[in-house]
Motif scaffolding. Structure first.
Motif: not given
Length: 285
Positions: A6-9, A19-22, A104-105
């Motif tokens: 996940f890429n964000f500002y 960010v890596s997400l599972i 954010k998440i």
């Protein structure tokens, strides 16, 4: 499990972040037996150590497989060499990971916002970061895991054992000294106070007790041959010395070093220890 980057500002850092997400899935392929749940997922914020990034846990352990058995979402941010703090000479990584990232998440994904479903864990520098964030915001986390780490504020103060003194003479020790300067403005020539501040996990733990705040449970593990063993032992003595064990502190150790073999084993023990609700029924995701 679904895995994504996940890429964000980030407003806190004023730059793009990764960010890596599972995320658990309702249906899995051959060889997987995931836990099945209704509602939003419990979530673990899993932090890397010195020299690592957001990909470490996914690449060096089987965290995706372990999380599937629990129906657990895992969020793995990158924090550079920040010690998970608002750096004196650098970016505001504490604000990013403690405040901005969970907000954010939770807005974008089916993640529970309930304290009882929210956990922190990390290794080495990330273990210190997990304690620092979790003890600063104890109402936000039900449990904290800390692997192979100590109180980094005491490292900067020179209150370390012989194992750490040897480490400081190595190339990795140079990186640590640079971190102290960038994070806290500390140098051997100008040792600014770090112990007794909000960078000191002992100070944070006592502050929570004095203020009668809701306390997370803490799990710790360290290898006997780990270069952080003396510091981990100091942390153990501190928490085990608190009357009544208010943090429900549990410590485990065995032969092992500062290695992924050790962390791959003990992240599983930590997940089994977590005070998670029982697996229920399919999550419609």
């Amino acid at each position: 499990m679904a895995f994504a980057e996940f890429n964000f500002y980030s407003k806190s850092l004023q730059m793009d972040v990764q960010v890596s997400l599972i995320l658990p899935e309702k249906v899995q392929g051959v060889g997987s037996a995931p836990a099945i749940r209704y509602g939003n997922f419990p979530v673990l914020y899993l932090l890397h150590g010195t020299s690592g990034d957001h990909t470490d846990w996914e690449r060096w352990t089987s965290i995706e497989r372990y999380a599937a058995k629990k129906g657990l979402a895992v969020v793995m941010p990158a924090a550079q060499l920040s010690a998970y703090t608002n750096m004196v000479h650098g970016e505001r990584y504490f604000d990013y990971i403690a405040y901005e990232l969970p907000e954010k998440i939770s807005k974008l994904l089916p993640i529970s916002c309930c304290r009882e479903d929210t956990y922190l864990c990390g290794l080495s520098m990330g273990g210190y970061g997990a304690l620092k964030i979790g003890l600063t915001l104890p109402e936000n986390y039900a449990a904290i895991g800390t692997l192979s780490n100590g109180n980094h504020a005491y490292m900067a103060a020179g209150k370390v054992g012989s194992d750490m003194e040897k480490l400081f003479q190595s190339p990795l020790g140079e990186a640590m000294r640079n971190r102290f300067q960038f994070c806290w403005g500390w140098t051997p020539e100008h040792p600014v106070p770090v112990v007794g501040t909000d960078q000191d996990i002992f100070w944070l733990a006592q502050k929570n007790l004095d203020e009668k705040r809701k306390l997370p449970a803490i799990f710790a593990a360290c290898g006997k041959e780990d270069h952080n063993y003396s510091m981990a032992s100091d942390v153990r003595k501190y928490f085990e010395g608190l009357p009544g064990n208010p943090y429900r502190y549990q410590y485990q150790e065995e032969h092992g070093g500062h290695t992924w073999e050790f962390w791959d084993k003990w992240i599983q023990v930590f997940l089994d220890w977590l005070p998670m609700k029982g697996e229920e029924s399919p999550h419609e995701y």
